[in-house]
Write a protein that holds these residues in place. Structure first.
Motif, PDB file in Angstrom:
ATOM      1  N   ILE A  40       0.882  -1.250   0.049  1.00  0.00           N
ATOM      2  CA  ILE A  40      -0.009   0.009  -0.062  1.00  0.00           C
ATOM      3  C   ILE A  40       0.768   1.211   0.068  1.00  0.00           C
ATOM      4  CG2 ILE A  40      -0.277   0.129   2.417  1.00  0.00           C
ATOM      5  CD1 ILE A  40      -3.429   0.862   0.042  1.00  0.00           C
ATOM      6  N   MET A  41       1.924   1.157   0.720  1.00  0.00           N
ATOM      7  CA  MET A  41       2.887   2.608   0.675  1.00  0.00           C
ATOM      8  C   MET A  41       3.638   2.552  -0.542  1.00  0.00           C
ATOM      9  SD  MET A  41       2.523   3.789   3.539  1.00  0.00           S
ATOM     10  CE  MET A  41       3.855   5.067   3.641  1.00  0.00           C
ATOM     11  N   GLU A  42       3.928   1.454  -1.290  1.00  0.00           N
ATOM     12  CA  GLU A  42       4.249   1.938  -2.704  1.00  0.00           C
ATOM     13  C   GLU A  42       3.351   2.254  -3.766  1.00  0.00           C
ATOM     14  OE1 GLU A  42       5.783  -2.169  -3.389  1.00  0.00           O
ATOM     15  OE2 GLU A  42       7.841  -1.749  -3.002  1.00  0.00           O
ATOM     16  N   SER A  43       2.206   1.913  -3.517  1.00  0.00           N
ATOM     17  CA  SER A  43       1.050   2.425  -4.291  1.00  0.00           C
ATOM     18  C   SER A  43       0.696   3.786  -3.891  1.00  0.00           C
ATOM     19  CB  SER A  43      -0.257   1.452  -4.090  1.00  0.00           C
ATOM     20  OG  SER A  43      -0.010   0.183  -4.488  1.00  0.00           O
ATOM     21  N   ALA A  44       0.723   4.091  -2.715  1.00  0.00           N
ATOM     22  CA  ALA A  44       0.442   5.387  -2.353  1.00  0.00           C
ATOM     23  C   ALA A  44       1.533   6.386  -2.924  1.00  0.00           C
ATOM     24  CB  ALA A  44       0.254   5.796  -1.010  1.00  0.00           C
ATOM     25  N   PHE A  45       2.764   5.992  -2.885  1.00  0.00           N
ATOM     26  CA  PHE A  45       3.866   6.774  -3.098  1.00  0.00           C
ATOM     27  C   PHE A  45       3.798   7.279  -4.598  1.00  0.00           C
ATOM     28  CE2 PHE A  45       8.347   7.084  -5.053  1.00  0.00           C
ATOM     29  CZ  PHE A  45       8.726   8.354  -4.339  1.00  0.00           C
ATOM     30  N   VAL A  46       3.669   6.068  -5.380  1.00  0.00           N
ATOM     31  CA  VAL A  46       3.669   6.055  -6.974  1.00  0.00           C
ATOM     32  C   VAL A  46       2.282   7.130  -7.208  1.00  0.00           C
ATOM     33  CG1 VAL A  46       3.031   4.805  -9.040  1.00  0.00           C
ATOM     34  CG2 VAL A  46       4.877   3.942  -7.386  1.00  0.00           C
ATOM     35  N   LEU A  47       1.195   6.810  -6.730  1.00  0.00           N
ATOM     36  CA  LEU A  47      -0.045   7.718  -6.989  1.00  0.00           C
ATOM     37  C   LEU A  47       0.410   9.271  -6.941  1.00  0.00           C
ATOM     38  CD1 LEU A  47      -2.813   7.873  -7.913  1.00  0.00           C
ATOM     39  CD2 LEU A  47      -3.599   7.377  -5.579  1.00  0.00           C
ATOM     40  N   THR A  48       1.057   9.469  -5.719  1.00  0.00           N
ATOM     41  CA  THR A  48       1.462  10.667  -5.242  1.00  0.00           C
ATOM     42  C   THR A  48       2.266  11.456  -6.245  1.00  0.00           C
ATOM     43  OG1 THR A  48       1.024  10.331  -2.888  1.00  0.00           O
ATOM     44  CG2 THR A  48       2.398  12.347  -3.540  1.00  0.00           C
ATOM     45  N   VAL A  49       3.124  10.759  -6.746  1.00  0.00           N
ATOM     46  CA  VAL A  49       4.328  11.162  -7.507  1.00  0.00           C
ATOM     47  C   VAL A  49       3.635  11.467  -9.164  1.00  0.00           C
ATOM     48  CG1 VAL A  49       6.429  10.573  -8.894  1.00  0.00           C
ATOM     49  CG2 VAL A  49       6.351  10.190  -6.538  1.00  0.00           C
ATOM     50  N   MET A  50       2.806  10.520  -9.357  1.00  0.00           N
ATOM     51  CA  MET A  50       2.207  10.763 -10.698  1.00  0.00           C
ATOM     52  C   MET A  50       1.410  11.955 -10.722  1.00  0.00           C
ATOM     53  SD  MET A  50       3.488   8.575 -12.717  1.00  0.00           S
ATOM     54  CE  MET A  50       2.311   8.608 -14.159  1.00  0.00           C
ATOM     55  N   THR A  51       0.436  12.231  -9.587  1.00  0.00           N
ATOM     56  CA  THR A  51      -0.341  13.038  -9.474  1.00  0.00           C
ATOM     57  C   THR A  51       0.237  14.632  -9.398  1.00  0.00           C
ATOM     58  OG1 THR A  51      -1.944  11.852  -8.091  1.00  0.00           O
ATOM     59  CG2 THR A  51      -2.191  14.213  -7.986  1.00  0.00           C
ATOM     60  N   LEU A  52       1.352  14.674  -8.671  1.00  0.00           N
ATOM     61  CA  LEU A  52       2.181  15.999  -8.545  1.00  0.00           C
ATOM     62  C   LEU A  52       2.858  16.073  -9.854  1.00  0.00           C
ATOM     63  CD1 LEU A  52       3.949  15.603  -4.905  1.00  0.00           C
ATOM     64  CD2 LEU A  52       2.098  17.090  -5.945  1.00  0.00           C
ATOM     65  N   THR A  53       3.363  15.321 -10.676  1.00  0.00           N
ATOM     66  CA  THR A  53       3.958  15.185 -11.936  1.00  0.00           C
ATOM     67  C   THR A  53       3.004  15.841 -12.926  1.00  0.00           C
ATOM     68  OG1 THR A  53       5.589  13.421 -11.510  1.00  0.00           O
ATOM     69  CG2 THR A  53       5.146  13.991 -13.884  1.00  0.00           C
ATOM     70  N   VAL A  54       1.799  15.310 -12.898  1.00  0.00           N
ATOM     71  CA  VAL A  54       0.631  15.714 -13.905  1.00  0.00           C
ATOM     72  C   VAL A  54       0.260  17.135 -13.577  1.00  0.00           C
ATOM     73  CG1 VAL A  54      -1.456  15.256 -14.986  1.00  0.00           C
ATOM     74  CG2 VAL A  54       0.302  13.475 -14.650  1.00  0.00           C
ATOM     75  N   LEU A  55      -0.233  17.295 -12.483  1.00  0.00           N
ATOM     76  CA  LEU A  55      -1.173  18.576 -11.871  1.00  0.00           C
ATOM     77  C   LEU A  55      -0.123  19.635 -11.273  1.00  0.00           C
ATOM     78  CD1 LEU A  55      -4.077  16.799  -9.832  1.00  0.00           C
ATOM     79  CD2 LEU A  55      -4.002  17.980 -12.267  1.00  0.00           C
ATOM     80  N   GLY A  56       1.144  19.347 -10.947  1.00  0.00           N
ATOM     81  CA  GLY A  56       2.248  20.359 -10.530  1.00  0.00           C
ATOM     82  C   GLY A  56       2.339  21.659 -11.537  1.00  0.00           C
ATOM     83  N   PRO A  57       2.793  21.263 -12.769  1.00  0.00           N
ATOM     84  CA  PRO A  57       2.976  22.252 -13.674  1.00  0.00           C
ATOM     85  C   PRO A  57       1.828  23.265 -14.118  1.00  0.00           C
ATOM     86  CG  PRO A  57       4.183  20.298 -14.478  1.00  0.00           C
ATOM     87  CD  PRO A  57       3.249  19.967 -13.151  1.00  0.00           C
ATOM     88  N   SER A  58       0.823  22.528 -14.111  1.00  0.00           N
ATOM     89  CA  SER A  58      -0.583  23.217 -14.482  1.00  0.00           C
ATOM     90  C   SER A  58      -1.001  24.073 -13.341  1.00  0.00           C
ATOM     91  CB  SER A  58      -1.549  22.432 -14.822  1.00  0.00           C
ATOM     92  OG  SER A  58      -1.807  21.340 -13.894  1.00  0.00           O
ATOM     93  N   GLY A  59      -0.568  23.542 -12.114  1.00  0.00           N
ATOM     94  CA  GLY A  59      -1.017  24.439 -10.897  1.00  0.00           C
ATOM     95  C   GLY A  59      -0.167  25.660 -10.671  1.00  0.00           C
ATOM     96  N   TRP A  60       1.028  25.372 -10.978  1.00  0.00           N
ATOM     97  CA  TRP A  60       2.008  26.601 -10.928  1.00  0.00           C
ATOM     98  C   TRP A  60       1.560  27.467 -12.002  1.00  0.00           C
ATOM     99  CZ3 TRP A  60       6.220  28.025  -8.092  1.00  0.00           C
ATOM    100  CH2 TRP A  60       6.975  29.110  -8.629  1.00  0.00           C
ATOM    101  N   ILE A  61       1.209  27.293 -13.192  1.00  0.00           N
ATOM    102  CA  ILE A  61       0.865  28.263 -14.286  1.00  0.00           C
ATOM    103  C   ILE A  61      -0.227  28.841 -13.837  1.00  0.00           C
ATOM    104  CG2 ILE A  61       0.128  28.468 -16.687  1.00  0.00           C
ATOM    105  CD1 ILE A  61       2.201  26.087 -17.227  1.00  0.00           C
ATOM    106  N   LEU A  62      -1.502  28.199 -13.101  1.00  0.00           N
ATOM    107  CA  LEU A  62      -2.516  28.810 -12.889  1.00  0.00           C
ATOM    108  C   LEU A  62      -2.402  29.721 -11.705  1.00  0.00           C
ATOM    109  CD1 LEU A  62      -5.043  25.798 -13.457  1.00  0.00           C
ATOM    110  CD2 LEU A  62      -4.810  27.902 -14.818  1.00  0.00           C
ATOM    111  N   SER A  63      -1.542  29.376 -10.858  1.00  0.00           N
ATOM    112  CA  SER A  63      -1.202  30.323  -9.658  1.00  0.00           C
ATOM    113  C   SER A  63      -0.526  31.451  -9.912  1.00  0.00           C
ATOM    114  CB  SER A  63      -0.768  29.508  -8.452  1.00  0.00           C
ATOM    115  OG  SER A  63       0.530  29.125  -9.015  1.00  0.00           O
ATOM    116  N   HIS A  64       0.171  31.668 -11.089  1.00  0.00           N
ATOM    117  CA  HIS A  64       0.975  32.621 -11.517  1.00  0.00           C
ATOM    118  C   HIS A  64       0.383  33.385 -12.821  1.00  0.00           C
ATOM    119  CE1 HIS A  64       3.754  30.573  -8.803  1.00  0.00           C
ATOM    120  NE2 HIS A  64       4.137  31.719  -8.613  1.00  0.00           N
ATOM    121  N   VAL A  65      -0.959  33.158 -13.052  1.00  0.00           N
ATOM    122  CA  VAL A  65      -1.280  33.834 -14.372  1.00  0.00           C
ATOM    123  C   VAL A  65      -1.333  35.361 -14.256  1.00  0.00           C
ATOM    124  CG1 VAL A  65      -3.454  34.166 -15.890  1.00  0.00           C
ATOM    125  CG2 VAL A  65      -2.636  31.885 -15.055  1.00  0.00           C
ATOM    126  N   ASP A  66      -1.493  35.830 -13.005  1.00  0.00           N
ATOM    127  CA  ASP A  66      -1.516  37.256 -13.154  1.00  0.00           C
ATOM    128  C   ASP A  66      -0.209  37.982 -13.222  1.00  0.00           C
ATOM    129  OD1 ASP A  66      -4.213  37.290 -12.402  1.00  0.00           O
ATOM    130  OD2 ASP A  66      -3.746  37.489 -10.100  1.00  0.00           O
TER     131      ASP A  66
END
Length: 73
Positions: A40-66
């Motif tokens: 379960i820890m390996e699954s949670a780690f991989v899911l977290t890394v994949m989520t941050l990899t996909v959503l991290g850059p788009s979140g950064w851009i959206l938070s700095h649009v102004d």
């Protein structure tokens, strides 16, 4: 008049190509039990890394649009 004969033939060829492609791919699928169990820890780690990899850059851009709007080229 030409389209009424061409379109059904193209449709038949497309269906044939899709059917044979799926059948050929299905012959290579073999189901076997996994060699190692994933915890379960390996699954949670991989899911977290994949989520941050996909959503991290788009979140950064959206938070700095102004800032991007006010920046001069």
């Amino acid at each position: 008049a030409v389209l009424t004969t061409v379109i059904p033939r193209m449709n038949a060829l497309l269906c044939l190509a899709l059917r044979t492609g799926v059948q050929q791919r299905a012959t290579y699928i073999h189901y076997k039990p996994p060699k190692d169990k994933i915890g379960i820890m390996e699954s949670a780690f991989v899911l977290t890394v994949m989520t941050l990899t996909v959503l991290g850059p788009s979140g950064w851009i959206l938070s700095h649009v102004d800032e991007y709007k006010t920046r001069r080229p």
